[in-house]
Design a protein around this motif. Sequence first.
Motif, PDB file in Angstrom:
ATOM      1  N   ALA A   4     -10.434   6.572  41.607  1.00 15.90           N
ATOM      2  CA  ALA A   4     -10.552   7.126  40.455  1.00 15.90           C
ATOM      3  C   ALA A   4     -11.141   6.696  39.343  1.00 15.90           C
ATOM      4  O   ALA A   4     -11.548   5.406  39.291  1.00 15.90           O
ATOM      5  CB  ALA A   4      -9.224   7.336  40.420  1.00 15.90           C
ATOM      6  N   VAL A   6     -11.018   5.704  35.744  1.00 14.33           N
ATOM      7  CA  VAL A   6      -9.943   5.637  34.872  1.00 14.33           C
ATOM      8  C   VAL A   6     -10.108   5.320  33.334  1.00 14.33           C
ATOM      9  O   VAL A   6     -10.744   4.492  33.169  1.00 14.33           O
ATOM     10  CB  VAL A   6      -8.946   4.343  35.462  1.00 14.33           C
ATOM     11  N   PRO A   7      -9.484   6.496  32.552  1.00 17.68           N
ATOM     12  CA  PRO A   7      -9.859   6.364  31.280  1.00 17.68           C
ATOM     13  C   PRO A   7      -9.507   4.862  30.596  1.00 17.68           C
ATOM     14  O   PRO A   7      -8.215   4.512  31.129  1.00 17.68           O
ATOM     15  CB  PRO A   7      -8.963   7.569  30.354  1.00 17.68           C
ATOM     16  N   PHE A  13      -8.525  10.244  26.552  1.00 14.03           N
ATOM     17  CA  PHE A  13      -7.581  11.448  27.057  1.00 14.03           C
ATOM     18  C   PHE A  13      -8.208  12.791  26.456  1.00 14.03           C
ATOM     19  O   PHE A  13      -8.758  12.854  25.234  1.00 14.03           O
ATOM     20  CB  PHE A  13      -6.064  11.002  26.515  1.00 14.03           C
ATOM     21  N   PRO A  14      -8.007  13.776  27.030  1.00 11.80           N
ATOM     22  CA  PRO A  14      -8.286  15.254  26.454  1.00 11.80           C
ATOM     23  C   PRO A  14      -7.420  15.603  25.442  1.00 11.80           C
ATOM     24  O   PRO A  14      -6.297  14.887  25.200  1.00 11.80           O
ATOM     25  CB  PRO A  14      -7.931  16.054  27.731  1.00 11.80           C
ATOM     26  N   PRO A  16      -4.689  17.666  23.096  1.00 15.69           N
ATOM     27  CA  PRO A  16      -3.298  18.196  23.619  1.00 15.69           C
ATOM     28  C   PRO A  16      -3.454  19.687  24.062  1.00 15.69           C
ATOM     29  O   PRO A  16      -4.166  20.400  23.577  1.00 15.69           O
ATOM     30  CB  PRO A  16      -2.424  18.092  22.064  1.00 15.69           C
ATOM     31  N   ILE A  17      -2.930  19.809  25.133  1.00 21.34           N
ATOM     32  CA  ILE A  17      -2.790  21.194  25.844  1.00 21.34           C
ATOM     33  C   ILE A  17      -1.489  21.910  25.477  1.00 21.34           C
ATOM     34  O   ILE A  17      -1.200  22.729  25.039  1.00 21.34           O
ATOM     35  CB  ILE A  17      -2.778  21.108  27.319  1.00 21.34           C
ATOM     36  N   LEU A  18      -0.495  21.248  25.525  1.00 15.21           N
ATOM     37  CA  LEU A  18       1.056  21.622  25.644  1.00 15.21           C
ATOM     38  C   LEU A  18       1.538  21.515  24.091  1.00 15.21           C
ATOM     39  O   LEU A  18       1.581  20.319  23.795  1.00 15.21           O
ATOM     40  CB  LEU A  18       1.852  20.883  26.547  1.00 15.21           C
ATOM     41  N   VAL A  19       1.337  22.416  23.460  1.00 15.95           N
ATOM     42  CA  VAL A  19       1.758  22.486  21.887  1.00 15.95           C
ATOM     43  C   VAL A  19       3.227  23.162  22.026  1.00 15.95           C
ATOM     44  O   VAL A  19       3.568  24.076  22.123  1.00 15.95           O
ATOM     45  CB  VAL A  19       0.732  23.178  21.165  1.00 15.95           C
ATOM     46  N   GLY A  20       3.860  22.308  21.386  1.00 19.40           N
ATOM     47  CA  GLY A  20       5.435  22.630  21.067  1.00 19.40           C
ATOM     48  C   GLY A  20       5.722  23.081  19.679  1.00 19.40           C
ATOM     49  O   GLY A  20       4.686  23.262  18.633  1.00 19.40           O
ATOM     50  N   GLY A  21       6.911  23.582  19.251  1.00 24.18           N
ATOM     51  CA  GLY A  21       6.959  23.898  17.921  1.00 24.18           C
ATOM     52  C   GLY A  21       8.348  23.514  17.398  1.00 24.18           C
ATOM     53  O   GLY A  21       9.208  22.888  18.075  1.00 24.18           O
ATOM     54  N   ARG A  22       8.727  23.283  15.963  1.00 25.92           N
ATOM     55  CA  ARG A  22       9.800  22.800  15.754  1.00 25.92           C
ATOM     56  C   ARG A  22      10.730  23.839  15.784  1.00 25.92           C
ATOM     57  O   ARG A  22      10.657  24.896  15.299  1.00 25.92           O
ATOM     58  CB  ARG A  22       9.561  22.605  13.944  1.00 25.92           C
ATOM     59  N   GLU A  23      11.970  23.514  16.587  1.00 27.00           N
ATOM     60  CA  GLU A  23      12.780  24.435  16.872  1.00 27.00           C
ATOM     61  C   GLU A  23      14.252  23.855  16.759  1.00 27.00           C
ATOM     62  O   GLU A  23      14.288  22.513  16.987  1.00 27.00           O
ATOM     63  CB  GLU A  23      12.760  25.191  17.908  1.00 27.00           C
ATOM     64  N   LEU A  25      17.608  22.790  18.483  1.00 23.83           N
ATOM     65  CA  LEU A  25      17.831  22.477  19.922  1.00 23.83           C
ATOM     66  C   LEU A  25      19.443  23.181  19.902  1.00 23.83           C
ATOM     67  O   LEU A  25      19.688  24.108  21.031  1.00 23.83           O
ATOM     68  CB  LEU A  25      17.988  21.080  20.313  1.00 23.83           C
TER      69      LEU A  25
END
Lengths: 162, 481
Positions: A4, A6-7, A13-14, A16-23, A25
């Motif tokens: 492999a 390895v970075p 690192f790439p 961000p892909i998974l972007v959340g939001g302020r919510e 809970l």
Amino acid sequence: MSEAQVPSTSEDFPPPILVGGRENLGGLVAGVLGLLLLSVVLGVVMPGIPEPGNGVRSSAIGFSAAAQEGRQIYLEQGCGSCHTQMIRNVVPDFGLGPVTLADTNQVIGYRRYGPDLAAIGDRTTDQAVLLGILRGADGHPTVSAINDDEFANLTAYLMESK
Amino acid sequence: MEAISTGDRESTPGLAETADGRAIGYEGVAVGYLFGSAAFLAIGSLVWLAALTSVRFPNLLPFSHGHLRPIALTLLGLGWIVLGLSGGIYHVLPRLTGTPLVAGRLAQLALPGTVAVTVVGTVVVALGWGDGREPFALPQWLDVPAVALLAVPALVTLGTLRKRHERSLYPTIWFVVAAVVWLPALYLVASLPGLNRLISTLADLAFSYGFFHVWGLGLATGLAYYVVPKAAEQPLASRQLAKVGFWSLAFGAIWSGAAQMVAGPLPEWLQSVAAVLGLALPVAAVANATNIALTIGPRWRRITAEPVLAAAAAGAAFAALATIFGAIAGFRSAAVIVSLTAFWDGLFYMTTFGGIVLLFAAFAWHVLPNMVGRKVDAGRAMTLVRRNIFFASMTSLFLLVAGIATGYGWVGGAFTGSYTAVGEGWTQTSGLSGVLFGLAILFGVGALIAQMGVALSIYRVLTSGRATVQEVLVPGSNDRE
């Protein structure tokens, strides 16, 4: 692992892909629980409350002790997976017997791969025929895991189902 | 908006950690659950095919449909779906929260517990000691440990979320929260003693459909929201569409159950409520499928070569189709024909073996290599996706058509009188549907081989395939500040 690439630093690192939001809970959990409660009240609790406006009629059958034992065997053998005990007020169910009302104490069942058994006691008066079917006649699977007394109780339940 | 990022780095096998070396949890827990679930997928698929066969050929097998059906549902539901998707939860939670699993040890202990309840449950039902209530028919003394074990994912999830470092919530978390909260609560309601037969049947149906729609399909979709953006290297297309998909699912989840009893002994108002709220399900499934397709969008050409994307897209499409048919079947005019028939088993097949299997495969194929260190053979996996799509479609189709034929047969039988007969007369009325059912079983064999292939592909990441790096978390924006 050795093959492999390895970075070495976080810059490799790439993005961000998974972007959340302020919510909130707590709001999410409350909403989910609220909908669950609403569904249970509407779908399970309220249908059990009698509706006097419609006239409370009973379809509950006063089964004998043997028939009540038989109903338990009917449940344990999974008969409700193939047989209903529910006659609906629709064309396909015409001729089967009286329409099943809300407070039935028969096993309603989940599929009708075999005939409906709600009024079987009226349609088959010969207990020997019923016993034959339970032992494999007319394409019915053989019910082999129960003894003679249990067979008698099961047929009593079916004969009293009317 | 906050950002959560992941990257690849060599790490201690079995232990995920953040870039600064902070351990984020029991990675081995997720791996154990996923491997355990694959075995139950293979066995459960086999028993479900046997259950279908026992309808067409009642004396061919030593067990009747009444035994095989709940055994298959237990193996598939408690064994495969609960274990597999719990593994998914335990994988994504540390990554989306930046926090170690709370009560990870409890999660670890729940694995053998759930396996034990599943195995004991199947034996007990096979021996004729079940309670005959769908979906699992477990006797009351087994319901207690089952509910306790199903509460474990809720404890772990809510505990972990309370202590999360990452303040933002990614859509996957919504589906996880709904699934872990609903499952034990609905199971508890369905297990309450002393309910009359109608109410207990309604509770069983509410639990069955709540289980397969929220825990199964909903959670699998939530996990697809995690892997599809990563596999496509594209952010999720629409957060708003995900919200529509999520809340519609929560609104419509249990109503397919009651819809099966339309025209039966239900209050009139409940029949209308079930039919109308049941419409929320296709809205949810179509919104989620559209969102997944739009996310893949710019990389759509890769779908023919990238099994994760292909499986996720196909799984979401199956879910959408099944819920559309289910909603139509809930209306009185359709319910008169298809209620209580094989039509509903066709929908179950489409949802479970089309939708959930493929969504589960997409998730497992994406995350397992990152945890175990070996790549999935993409060519072999693509073949499995194609076979699953073809055979699951054909099996579902023939079951659906068999159900419709049966319903029309009943209408005809009601006029000829043969339908009211108990033995020979009944058999005579089921001729055409019997042939269609036989064809469903035939294609079901092909589907079974494909489903077993999916299970096997999960184990193959241990034994074969090129080495790959293991995934660990790197700090999100909160951690960098």
